[in-house]
Motif scaffolding. Structure first.
Motif, short mmCIF file in Angstrom:
data_model
loop_
_atom_site.label_atom_id
_atom_site.label_comp_id
_atom_site.label_asym_id
_atom_site.label_seq_id
_atom_site.Cartn_x
_atom_site.Cartn_y
_atom_site.Cartn_z
N HIS A 224 0.80 -1.23 0.00
CA HIS A 224 0.00 0.00 0.00
C HIS A 224 0.84 1.28 0.00
N SER A 225 2.10 1.21 0.40
CA SER A 225 2.91 2.42 0.57
C SER A 225 4.01 2.44 -0.49
N SER A 226 3.63 2.58 -1.72
CA SER A 226 4.56 2.36 -2.84
C SER A 226 5.73 3.33 -2.84
N THR A 227 5.53 4.59 -2.45
CA THR A 227 6.64 5.55 -2.50
C THR A 227 7.73 5.20 -1.51
N LEU A 228 7.39 4.47 -0.45
CA LEU A 228 8.37 4.02 0.53
C LEU A 228 8.92 2.65 0.19
N GLU A 229 8.05 1.76 -0.26
CA GLU A 229 8.45 0.37 -0.49
C GLU A 229 9.35 0.22 -1.71
N ASP A 230 9.05 0.95 -2.77
CA ASP A 230 9.84 0.86 -4.00
C ASP A 230 10.03 2.26 -4.58
N PRO A 231 10.77 3.11 -3.86
CA PRO A 231 10.88 4.51 -4.27
C PRO A 231 11.48 4.71 -5.65
N ALA A 232 12.44 3.87 -6.02
CA ALA A 232 13.09 4.07 -7.32
C ALA A 232 12.12 3.84 -8.47
N ARG A 233 11.33 2.77 -8.39
CA ARG A 233 10.39 2.51 -9.48
C ARG A 233 9.30 3.57 -9.54
N VAL A 234 8.77 3.96 -8.37
CA VAL A 234 7.73 4.98 -8.37
C VAL A 234 8.28 6.30 -8.92
N THR A 235 9.47 6.66 -8.51
CA THR A 235 10.07 7.89 -9.00
C THR A 235 10.26 7.85 -10.51
N GLY A 236 10.75 6.73 -11.03
CA GLY A 236 10.96 6.62 -12.46
C GLY A 236 9.66 6.72 -13.25
N ILE A 237 8.62 6.07 -12.75
CA ILE A 237 7.32 6.12 -13.42
C ILE A 237 6.79 7.55 -13.43
N LEU A 238 6.91 8.23 -12.30
CA LEU A 238 6.43 9.61 -12.21
C LEU A 238 7.24 10.54 -13.10
#
Length: 279
Positions: A257-271
């Motif tokens: 549920h906490s994607s920005t913390l759990e997988d910050p690199a992937r979320v950042t890249g997608i954004l």
């Protein structure tokens, strides 16, 4: 994994109606991105994303009333009031049109603004969220956690286990190398105002179904789901994707549920890619 520290953020309090809301602002001349956090967290859940984006965008975080470093109000914890708070901040800081990034509760607010106030929004990113009412099956658990946390605070082990099982996917929750990050959030939760948290939870639990509003969202929209998310399962993101014209959907394996913390690199890249593509 060490969460990047974000230096030199301008910190301030904005008086909005009956409460002082804590804001951080990177400044700069880039298009503004306003990050809206999930329940039980605060703006610090976006540190990795801000560290990567602040050289190109003006990045701001806002802690919702009664959470994080914001003040505690006597009332107004329903989603409509939280939405009004955010709109006030956007207008007072002259951010419109802003890129809105909201996770879970932050997404509840973001989608309301996107559907109702399109002139205030440049783009919309909805992380681990949904447009449906609170699921009746979760009422007993969430009422019990709310009652225990209100009486004893969020620090007892029983409460923490229940909270972390809801908020984190198993890979992050059980990885010993991520324990410092989990501990940092536990310390913050232990300092939280119990009454405010309980009122916020109750406010979310009475939220209405707004799926009928989603076709009105006309700005570029990115939807990100965690395949291990038990709080906001991926089917809710797929439903939003079907209802929001032209939206994009990404599902992350191994993420709760906490994607920005759990997988910050992937979320950042997608954004980053989404923001670059919409120009």
């Amino acid at each position: 994994m060490t969460t990047p520290r974000v230096p030199d953020m301008r910190r301030s309090y904005l008086r909005v109606r009956d409460v002082d809301l804590y804001c951080e602002d990177s400044g700069g001349v880039g298009e503004p991105i306003l990050f809206l956090h999930g329940f039980f967290f605060d703006g610090r859940m976006y540190e990795a994303q801000i560290a990567a984006l602040r050289d190109r965008y003006r990045c701001l975080t806002l802690d919702f009333r009664g959470q994080g470093r914001s003040g505690h109000a006597r009332g107004g914890y329903q989603l409509e009031q939280l939405t009004a708070d955010v709109l006030t901040v956007i207008r007072r800081l002259d951010l419109a049109p802003a890129h809105l990034v909201g996770l879970s509760m932050g997404g509840f607010v973001g989608m309301r603004i996107g559907a109702r106030e399109p002139d205030q929004v440049r783009s919309l990113t909805l992380l681990n969220t949904g447009a449906t009412p609170h699921p009746p099956a979760k009422y007993p658990l969430h009422l019990a956690l709310t009652a225990v946390a209100r009486l004893l605070g969020p620090s007892p082990a029983l409460v923490l286990r229940g909270i972390e099982k809801e908020l984190y996917g198993a890979p992050f929750r059980t990885d010993p190398t991520r324990e410092p990050e989990r501990q940092a959030w536990r310390r913050r939760w232990a300092q939280a105002d119990r009454s405010s948290l309980a009122n916020t939870m109750l406010g979310m639990m009475v939220r209405p179904d707004i799926r009928d509003e989603l076709p009105a969202v006309s700005v570029p929209t990115l939807i990100v789901a965690g395949q291990l998310d038990v709080e906001m399962p991926p089917h809710l993101s797929r439903e939003m994707h079907a209802l929001i014209p032209g939206s994009r959907l990404v599902e992350l394996d191994g993420v709760g549920h906490s994607s920005t913390l759990e997988d910050p690199a992937r979320v950042t890249g997608i954004l980053e890619r989404f923001l670059a593509e919409i120009g």
